[in-house]
Design an enzyme around this catalytic site. Structure first.
Site, PDB file in Angstrom:
ATOM      1  N   ILE A  92      24.662  25.675  -6.925  1.00 54.13           N
ATOM      2  CA  ILE A  92      25.443  24.915  -7.905  1.00 54.13           C
ATOM      3  C   ILE A  92      26.889  24.784  -7.420  1.00 54.13           C
ATOM      4  CG2 ILE A  92      26.359  24.943 -10.271  1.00 54.13           C
ATOM      5  CD1 ILE A  92      23.415  24.383 -10.267  1.00 54.13           C
ATOM      6  N   ASP A 112      16.632  23.298  -5.225  1.00 47.90           N
ATOM      7  CA  ASP A 112      18.060  23.069  -4.949  1.00 47.90           C
ATOM      8  C   ASP A 112      18.359  21.599  -4.669  1.00 47.90           C
ATOM      9  OD1 ASP A 112      19.515  25.637  -4.982  1.00 47.90           O
ATOM     10  OD2 ASP A 112      17.914  26.175  -3.600  1.00 47.90           O
ATOM     11  N   GLU A 155      24.110  24.240   2.705  1.00 49.39           N
ATOM     12  CA  GLU A 155      23.946  25.526   2.015  1.00 49.39           C
ATOM     13  C   GLU A 155      22.960  26.378   2.808  1.00 49.39           C
ATOM     14  OE1 GLU A 155      22.079  25.290  -1.870  1.00 49.39           O
ATOM     15  OE2 GLU A 155      22.009  27.481  -2.024  1.00 49.39           O
ATOM     16  N   ASP A 206      20.773  39.401   5.321  1.00 53.96           N
ATOM     17  CA  ASP A 206      19.306  39.333   5.279  1.00 53.96           C
ATOM     18  C   ASP A 206      18.764  39.327   6.699  1.00 53.96           C
ATOM     19  OD1 ASP A 206      19.478  39.042   2.579  1.00 53.96           O
ATOM     20  OD2 ASP A 206      18.872  36.927   2.516  1.00 53.96           O
ATOM     21  N   GLU A 212      16.340  37.729   7.697  1.00 53.94           N
ATOM     22  CA  GLU A 212      15.719  36.447   8.051  1.00 53.94           C
ATOM     23  C   GLU A 212      16.698  35.332   8.414  1.00 53.94           C
ATOM     24  OE1 GLU A 212      13.574  35.934   4.361  1.00 53.94           O
ATOM     25  OE2 GLU A 212      11.718  36.067   5.505  1.00 53.94           O
ATOM     26  N   PRO A 222      31.391  45.519  -3.092  1.00 50.04           N
ATOM     27  CA  PRO A 222      30.240  44.818  -2.525  1.00 50.04           C
ATOM     28  C   PRO A 222      30.652  43.495  -1.863  1.00 50.04           C
ATOM     29  CG  PRO A 222      29.765  45.536  -4.771  1.00 50.04           C
ATOM     30  CD  PRO A 222      31.218  45.819  -4.527  1.00 50.04           C
ATOM     31  N   CYS A 228       2.464  12.924 -15.063  1.00 51.25           N
ATOM     32  CA  CYS A 228       1.459  13.182 -14.030  1.00 51.25           C
ATOM     33  C   CYS A 228       0.207  13.818 -14.631  1.00 51.25           C
ATOM     34  CB  CYS A 228       2.049  14.017 -12.901  1.00 51.25           C
ATOM     35  SG  CYS A 228       1.129  13.768 -11.378  1.00 51.25           S
ATOM     36  N   HIS A 247       6.506  11.253 -11.663  1.00 55.91           N
ATOM     37  CA  HIS A 247       7.413  12.313 -12.116  1.00 55.91           C
ATOM     38  C   HIS A 247       8.808  11.720 -12.342  1.00 55.91           C
ATOM     39  CE1 HIS A 247       4.828  15.847 -11.556  1.00 55.91           C
ATOM     40  NE2 HIS A 247       4.312  15.202 -10.526  1.00 55.91           N
ATOM     41  N   GLU A 268      11.087  12.642 -14.117  1.00 57.99           N
ATOM     42  CA  GLU A 268      12.132  13.663 -14.299  1.00 57.99           C
ATOM     43  C   GLU A 268      13.024  13.795 -13.067  1.00 57.99           C
ATOM     44  OE1 GLU A 268       8.842  14.239 -14.184  1.00 57.99           O
ATOM     45  OE2 GLU A 268       8.326  16.097 -13.142  1.00 57.99           O
TER      46      GLU A 268
HETATM   47  N1  GLN Z   1      -3.303  17.955 -10.510  1.00 63.70           N
HETATM   48  C1  GLN Z   1      -3.116  16.565 -10.737  1.00 63.70           C
HETATM   49  C2  GLN Z   1      -3.325  15.751  -9.473  1.00 63.70           C
HETATM   50  O1  GLN Z   1      -3.280  16.287  -8.386  1.00 63.70           O
HETATM   51  C3  GLN Z   1      -1.739  16.290 -11.298  1.00 63.70           C
HETATM   52  C4  GLN Z   1      -0.651  16.611 -10.332  1.00 63.70           C
HETATM   53  C5  GLN Z   1       0.707  16.734 -10.971  1.00 63.70           C
HETATM   54  O2  GLN Z   1       0.835  16.869 -12.170  1.00 63.70           O
HETATM   55  N2  GLN Z   1       1.748  16.709 -10.162  1.00 63.70           N
HETATM   56  O3  GLN Z   1      -3.526  14.582  -9.540  1.00 63.70           O
END
Ligand code: GLN
Length: 531
Positions: A22, A74, A144, A151, A153, A194, A382, A507, A509
């Site tokens: 952030i 991220d 970043e 660490d 790694e 620290p 989805c 998606h 979002e």
């Molecule tokens: N599992 C479902 C598919 O593969 C939906 C995938 C999801 O919601 N991203 O189609």
């Protein structure tokens, strides 16, 4: 090496999870607010090639870029703070680096030389910085480094950024170390040891930072000046390069807090480009804080209710929509495995987010059915489209309707596997991924919300609606409101008899921004707030 780009490297110290991502994104937002072209990248030490096969409960949401990479959450922060679309190359895990090097070695590209950590791994890391800066045409490229200094790694990334400073000129690189300064309640004081130790570790690796960000879990600013002085004295940085960052009310306050905390002095020594115009962030915070609207309860019917990072972009998209419509969002987590009608009745609207596997699926189908039958606002994302379609098909007479993902072929798979996807079920990077266009049906509610008939959204799925069952699905209450341009895939469905019931195979979002709500989420919140 000559460069027109300036580079900022952000490392973390003391503990993970102090908000390094952030902070990095906020620095990006501030520089963008100065009118600079900013890009970002993450270097993550883990050996998975990408986040696609990682368990989201442990690792958080898998964020999908427009070019179809399955990445870390991220990158979602970067997109929301910068309003810039990342690409698959905006993240490099150790796994992805080593895979490329080993593939190149097998292809004989090293001409007989031995392949080594220095210069080959570090050189490849540095090449990713240059490539990203070039791709985005950046004035400033921010990198970043995942994990914390010390660490086991991470040293190849730290060595790469140290050496990069000597290659492109130290004046072209700004090193920022974000570390945690704990408050000891027994003695009522902050403890800097620290942080001092972590800065010493960083110096041992050859990096003296230009800015130290001290994250503090309580806002006791009275003590702050001493902390800055102490860290400066012990850590070889100037006092005005120590930025004190107490907890913020919202992550979107961090750009403003960073300015207040003094981030501009070290930044402007590095790159001078006028004052930042922070009005976008001020306005957003005003919206967030003055939000005195009516409470709206949104039920998130989900499988992982103990790690909210799993649905981070969904919850951020809901918040953005609530701020836009002036509603007070109350997100209610509904355990998909135990969901009851009462849970659905209790909320003003429902989201069924994406998901994989059979666990909790009947609860998600029940949510769709309930919303269809009670005119309750519903947004399906989805998997949330697929379960809604199953609910409708069952209502429309296909009694044992299901998805091929959850049930062996029964002849009633109203959702089935897409062409070319069979046999790839548990492999990485093989789903239908990233931006795909869709054509919305003229006059549909979906098209009205978007305000256009051509949309592009990001995808991540293997299964699709079986159009053989469209009649039954329609009888059960859902019609298709958007398809892929070739008409082969159902992209959107909606319920003509409900005020707001829309589901998408995509998606959306991922494309929501805190200051620019996504139309589908806005539609849900505005319908739910009328309930
Ligand atoms: N599992 C479902 C598919 O593969 C939906 C995938 C999801 O919601 N991203 O189609």
């Amino acid at each position: 090496m000559k460069t027109n780009t300036k580079y900022i490297f952000v490392t973390g110290g003391v503990i993970s999870g102090v908000g390094k991502g952030i902070m990095a994104a906020s620095i990006g937002a501030i520089l963008k607010a100065k009118g600079l072209k900013v890009s970002m990248q993450k270097c993550d030490p883990y050996f998975n090639v990408d986040a696609g096969l990682l368990n989201p409960r442990e690792h958080g949401e898998c964020f999908v870029t427009r070019d179809g990479a399955e990445t870390d959450l991220d990158l979602g922060h970067y997109e929301r703070f910068l309003d810039e679309e990342m690409t698959g190359d905006s993240i490099w895990t150790s796994g992805k680096l080593y895979k490329k090097l080993i593939d190149d070695e097998r292809a004989g590209k090293f001409g007989g030389k031995s392949v080594q950590l220095v210069p080959h791994v570090t050189g490849l890391v540095q090449q990713t910085f240059l490539d990203n800066a070039k791709h985005f045409g950046s004035d400033v490229h921010i990198v970043e480094i995942g994990g914390t200094i010390g660490d086991l790694e991470g040293p190849h990334f730290v060595e790469a950024i140290r050496e990069f400073g000597t290659k492109v000129g130290r004046e072209n690189c700004l090193y920022v170390h974000v570390c945690y300064v704990p408050w000891l309640s027994t003695s009522q004081e902050f403890k800097t040891k620290p942080a001092q130790n972590s800065l010493r570790d960083l110096r041992e690796l050859g990096i003296i930072p230009d800015m130290v960000v001290a994250r503090m879990d309580v806002d006791r600013v009275i003590k702050a000046p001493q902390i800055a002085k102490k860290l400066a004295t012990f850590c070889a940085v100037s006092e005005d390069a120590v930025v004190l960052m107490p907890d913020a009310k919202s992550v979107y306050e961090v750009p403003l807090n960073a300015v207040k905390g003094g981030v501009l002095a070290p930044l402007e020594r590095f790159i001078d480009h006028g004052d930042p115009d922070m009005s976008q962030w001020e306005e957003l915070m005003r919206n967030i804080e003055s939000n005195s609207g009516k409470e709206v309860k949104i039920g998130l019917v989900a499988k992982y209710i103990d790690n909210t990072d799993t649905y981070l972009s969904v919850t951020e998209a809901l918040k953005a929509a609530a701020w836009k419509v002036g509603a007070k969002l109350n997100t209610i987590w509904i355990d998909a495995e135990k969901a009851t009608e009462e849970d659905f009745a209790n909320v003003d609207g429902i989201v069924v987010p994406g998901g994989f596997g059979v666990r909790g699926v009947e609860g998600k189908i029940a949510a769709g059915k309930y919303c269809l039958e009670h005119n309750k606002p519903y947004l399906g994302l989805c998997l949330g489209l697929q379960t809604a379609v199953i609910a409708a098909a069952r209502r429309g007479g296909v009694e044992n309707a299901n998805s091929e993902e959850f049930d062996a072929p029964t002849g009633a798979n109203v959702v089935y596997i897409m062409e070319g996807q069979k046999g790839k079920e548990s492999t990485g990077g093989t789903m239908r991924l990233g931006d795909c266009p869709a054509v919305l049906i003229k006059g549909s509610k979906t098209a009205k919300l978007y305000g256009t008939e051509k949309v592009v959204e990001r995808h991540r799925h293997r299964y699709e609606v079986n159009q053989k069952f469209l009649k039954e699905i329609e009888k059960g209450g859902l019609v298709v409101s958007g398809v892929s341009p070739d008409g082969k895939l159902v992209e959107f469905v909606e319920a003509p008899n409900c005020d707001f019931f829309i589901a998408t195979q995509a998606h959306p979002e991922f494309k929501s921004r805190p200051y620019r709500a996504h139309p589908l989420f806005e539609g849900l919140l505005s319908a739910a707030s009328k309930k």
